[in-house]
Design an enzyme around this catalytic site. Structure first.
Site, mmCIF file in Angstrom:
data_model
loop_
_atom_site.group_PDB
_atom_site.id
_atom_site.type_symbol
_atom_site.label_atom_id
_atom_site.label_comp_id
_atom_site.label_asym_id
_atom_site.label_seq_id
_atom_site.Cartn_x
_atom_site.Cartn_y
_atom_site.Cartn_z
ATOM 1 N N ASN A 86 -2.225 1.823 12.369
ATOM 2 C CA ASN A 86 -2.972 1.284 13.521
ATOM 3 C C ASN A 86 -2.072 0.234 14.170
ATOM 4 O OD1 ASN A 86 -4.712 0.138 15.350
ATOM 5 N ND2 ASN A 86 -5.971 -0.921 13.820
ATOM 6 N N LYS A 102 -2.512 -1.370 16.816
ATOM 7 C CA LYS A 102 -3.243 -2.400 17.593
ATOM 8 C C LYS A 102 -2.560 -2.576 18.953
ATOM 9 C CE LYS A 102 -4.485 -4.579 13.267
ATOM 10 N NZ LYS A 102 -5.373 -5.576 12.699
ATOM 11 N N HIS A 119 -13.648 -0.265 14.505
ATOM 12 C CA HIS A 119 -12.752 -1.243 13.876
ATOM 13 C C HIS A 119 -13.400 -2.620 13.994
ATOM 14 C CE1 HIS A 119 -9.277 -3.774 13.103
ATOM 15 N NE2 HIS A 119 -8.708 -2.713 12.549
ATOM 16 N N GLU A 126 -12.278 -5.379 14.742
ATOM 17 C CA GLU A 126 -11.901 -6.144 15.942
ATOM 18 C C GLU A 126 -12.716 -5.693 17.139
ATOM 19 O OE1 GLU A 126 -7.689 -5.438 15.605
ATOM 20 O OE2 GLU A 126 -7.641 -6.690 13.802
ATOM 21 N N GLU A 141 -12.678 -1.281 5.358
ATOM 22 C CA GLU A 141 -11.788 -2.380 5.728
ATOM 23 C C GLU A 141 -12.537 -3.705 5.619
ATOM 24 O OE1 GLU A 141 -8.302 -0.917 8.262
ATOM 25 O OE2 GLU A 141 -9.853 -1.558 9.625
ATOM 26 N N GLY A 199 -5.239 -8.258 8.326
ATOM 27 C CA GLY A 199 -4.246 -9.124 8.953
ATOM 28 C C GLY A 199 -4.112 -10.479 8.285
ATOM 29 N N SER A 212 -4.482 -5.358 4.875
ATOM 30 C CA SER A 212 -3.240 -5.872 4.283
ATOM 31 C C SER A 212 -2.645 -4.939 3.229
ATOM 32 C CB SER A 212 -3.465 -7.284 3.718
ATOM 33 O OG SER A 212 -3.861 -8.173 4.764
#
Ligand code: PEP
Length: 261
Positions: free
Chosen positions: A22, A24, A107, A109, A178, A184, A222
């Site tokens: 991904n 991003k 996701h 985010e 996730e 991250g 991560s």
């Protein structure tokens, strides 16, 4: 080996591991080319599925660069609408025009910064499936939810919405667990923590479809060259959704190699 473990191991053998990058909101025409050429050059021994989910403007470039290699193209989102007056949105049919095989939906985010609800995520999964694109449905708890003992309830609720909306098509999805606190941050779920949630999700999917063995369950948060092998060794972890480490060819290829045993 207990009969449960035996059953899980047998099912895992039936699923091809899958590693998905991904990117991003990262990349440029020049950087994408360098990254993909390096990945392609190191992929000869890969036996797992490998995909990269790239920013929309680069779909055509990456489609061309991936040609002829077992490197599949993915998007990072898809509109919940089919077409029409939705400025800025990209439909599943448009993604399909560029040979997109996967679309990440839900996701954290997107849930956090774009207020995407479980219902919106479920509709996005439906739009992707209707266009022949595999949705990678992300679920995961925040740190506060984990500390409040709500992890199971949160991921079950998020997945239940997608199951409810997508009915018998549910065996066509990919699920990515996730934990939000691991994305991250460099803080990874331990293999045991991740496996526990994956087993829960597997059981939920098994109750919803006669073909749960078709569904790949990815871990994301991560994942990196040092922790990939131990996470991927878990009976219900079929692959990874990789953020930061997908931007470095050597790191990404090490994770692909770990999934290719
Ligand atoms: C992600 O964004 O899906 C992700 C897993 O990111 P990272 O690997 O950087 O934690």
């Amino acid at each position: 080996m207990s009969s449960t473990t035996k059953h899980l191991t047998k099912s895992k053998d039936m699923r091809q591991p899958l590693i998905v990058g991904n990117w991003k909101m990262n990349g440029s025409l020049a950087a994408n080319q360098d990254l993909l050429l390096a990945i392609k050059a190191g992929m000869d021994k890969a036996t797992c599925g490998v995909a990269v989910c790239v920013p929309g403007p680069y779909l055509q470039q990456v489609q061309q660069l991936c040609e002829g290699k077992a490197l599949l193209l993915g998007a990072q989102d898809v509109s919940a609408h089919e077409q029409g007056a939705f400025t800025g949105e990209v439909s599943a049919a448009m993604l399909r025009d560029f040979g997109v095989r996967f679309a990440i939906v839900g996701h954290s985010e997107r849930r956090q910064y774009h207020a995407e609800t479980d219902a919106v995520v479920a509709t996005k999964a439906q739009r992707a499936l209707s266009a022949g694109i595999t949705p990678i449905v992300c679920v995961g708890e925040t740190l506060a939810e984990r500390e409040a003992g709500q992890t199971h309830a949160v991921v079950k609720r998020q997945l239940a919405a997608v199951i409810h909306t997508n009915g018998h098509c549910i065996s066509e999805i990919v699920v990515a667990y996730e934990p939000v606190w691991a994305i991250g941050t460099g803080q990874t779920a331990s293999p045991e923590q991740a496996q526990e949630v994956h087993a829960l999700l597997r059981a939920q999917l098994s109750a919803a479809t006669a073909q749960p063995e078709r569904i790949a369950l990815l871990y994301g948060g991560s994942m990196n060259p040092s922790n990939a092998a131990s996470l991927l060794a878990q009976p219900d972890i079929d692959g990874g959704l990789i953020g930061g480490a997908a931007l470095k060819a050597a790191d990404f290829l090490t994770i692909v190699a770990a999934a290719s045993h």
